[in-house]
Structures are given as structure tokens and as C-alpha cells.
Design a protein around this motif. Structure first.
Motif, PDB file in Angstrom:
ATOM      1  N   ALA A 117       0.833  -1.205   0.000  1.00  0.00           N
ATOM      2  CA  ALA A 117       0.000   0.000   0.000  1.00  0.00           C
ATOM      3  C   ALA A 117       0.868   1.256   0.000  1.00  0.00           C
ATOM      4  N   ILE A 118       1.971   1.236   0.728  1.00  0.00           N
ATOM      5  CA  ILE A 118       2.894   2.384   0.723  1.00  0.00           C
ATOM      6  C   ILE A 118       3.479   2.561  -0.667  1.00  0.00           C
ATOM      7  N   GLN A 119       3.832   1.469  -1.331  1.00  0.00           N
ATOM      8  CA  GLN A 119       4.330   1.566  -2.704  1.00  0.00           C
ATOM      9  C   GLN A 119       3.279   2.190  -3.624  1.00  0.00           C
ATOM     10  N   GLU A 120       2.017   1.759  -3.462  1.00  0.00           N
ATOM     11  CA  GLU A 120       0.935   2.308  -4.290  1.00  0.00           C
ATOM     12  C   GLU A 120       0.751   3.799  -4.015  1.00  0.00           C
ATOM     13  N   LEU A 121       0.768   4.194  -2.757  1.00  0.00           N
ATOM     14  CA  LEU A 121       0.633   5.613  -2.406  1.00  0.00           C
ATOM     15  C   LEU A 121       1.804   6.424  -2.945  1.00  0.00           C
ATOM     16  N   ASN A 122       2.999   5.885  -2.862  1.00  0.00           N
ATOM     17  CA  ASN A 122       4.172   6.578  -3.381  1.00  0.00           C
ATOM     18  C   ASN A 122       4.062   6.776  -4.887  1.00  0.00           C
ATOM     19  N   GLU A 124       1.239   7.045  -6.568  1.00  0.00           N
ATOM     20  CA  GLU A 124       0.238   8.100  -6.757  1.00  0.00           C
ATOM     21  C   GLU A 124       0.828   9.486  -6.482  1.00  0.00           C
ATOM     22  N   ILE A 125       1.635   9.617  -5.446  1.00  0.00           N
ATOM     23  CA  ILE A 125       2.285  10.891  -5.136  1.00  0.00           C
ATOM     24  C   ILE A 125       3.191  11.310  -6.284  1.00  0.00           C
ATOM     25  N   ASN A 126       3.954  10.369  -6.810  1.00  0.00           N
ATOM     26  CA  ASN A 126       4.844  10.696  -7.921  1.00  0.00           C
ATOM     27  C   ASN A 126       4.057  11.101  -9.164  1.00  0.00           C
ATOM     28  N   LEU A 127       2.915  10.476  -9.406  1.00  0.00           N
ATOM     29  CA  LEU A 127       2.053  10.890 -10.525  1.00  0.00           C
ATOM     30  C   LEU A 127       1.580  12.332 -10.342  1.00  0.00           C
ATOM     31  N   LEU A 128       1.150  12.654  -9.116  1.00  0.00           N
ATOM     32  CA  LEU A 128       0.686  14.013  -8.829  1.00  0.00           C
ATOM     33  C   LEU A 128       1.815  15.042  -8.992  1.00  0.00           C
TER      34      LEU A 128
END
Length: 132
Positions: A117-122, A124-128
Motif C-alpha cells: 500500500a505504501i508503494q501504491e501511495l508513493n 500516486e504521489i509521484n504521478l501528482l
């Protein structure tokens, strides 16, 4: 190898002391087919590639599993009402990925899903940020 072990059994639990390789202590269930290993003061799961089979990348969204699983505060029936409530999942509502056949929650599997989940959130943050 039975000759390299020493067992202490109390009720439905067994402590198994293994003498082969590095000294290891395992807490085992009554049937001797599920266990947790204690190494030093830490809890450790066997995680070497050579100890596993049917290895695949986990493709499901860990965020979705976490999002869909409620977390509760509760007391065990044996807890006193003055004791602080515990926090955790209810087995019947937990994702199958972290259920143990003994009725417990697989904490190592739960931690691994949180890692994903942390990888997925990271990601998403990088996409933003426009970095991906």
C-alpha cells in the motif's frame, strides 16, 4: 529431524527447540503444522526464496483491501472492563490474504500488504508531482 529437537507441550501449544542450523525456537499448534518462529527478541517469518514455491507478483490493490476492511476497538471476553480496549481486525471480515486457517490474522501478511500500500501511495504521489 526429530532427533535434533526438544519439545515442551502445555495444552494445545508446543514450544519446539530446533538444534539443526542456527538455534531456533518455534511456538507450534497442537497438530504441529502451523508455527511462529522466535529469533532473539524478534518475531520472524521464513522469507527466503528457496523456502517458497508458486511465487508471483501480487497484482491486487493493497489500498483497496485496506480501505474495505474495518478496524475495531474491542475487548476479549476474558479482558476486564477496566482494561484498555484493543485495536484490530475481526477475522470474519478480514481479507482472505491475511486469514490463517487457525482463525487468526497473519501479521506478516498484513505487514506485507501495508508495504505494498505504501508503494501504491508513493506511485500516486509521484504521478501528482509529475515525476512518473
Amino acid at each position: 529431524e526429530w532427533y535434533n529437537t526438544y519439545n515442551i507441550r502445555r495444552g494445545s501449544a508446543t514450544l519446539k527447540f530446533l538444534a539443526s542450523g542456527s538455534p531456533t525456537i518455534q511456538a507450534r499448534n497442537y497438530w504441529d503444522d502451523a508455527y511462529g518462529t522466535f529469533e532473539g527478541l524478534a518475531y520472524s517469518n521464513v522469507s527466503r526464496r528457496e523456502e517458497k514455491k508458486d511465487i508471483e507478483i501480487y497484482e491486487k490493490s493493497a489500498l483497496d483491501l485496506i480501505e474495505d476492511t474495518p478496524v475495531y476497538s474491542y475487548r476479549y471476553n476474558s479482558d476486564l472492563s477496566m482494561e484498555p480496549k484493543r485495536v484490530g481486525l475481526i477475522y470474519d471480515e478480514a481479507p482472505m490474504e491475511i486469514m490463517q486457517f487457525t482463525g487468526g490474522i497473519d501479521v506478516y501478511g498484513m505487514a506485507s500488504l501495508m508495504w505494498k500500500a505504501i508503494q501504491e501511495l508513493n506511485h500516486e504521489i509521484n504521478l501528482l508531482k509529475g515525476a512518473v
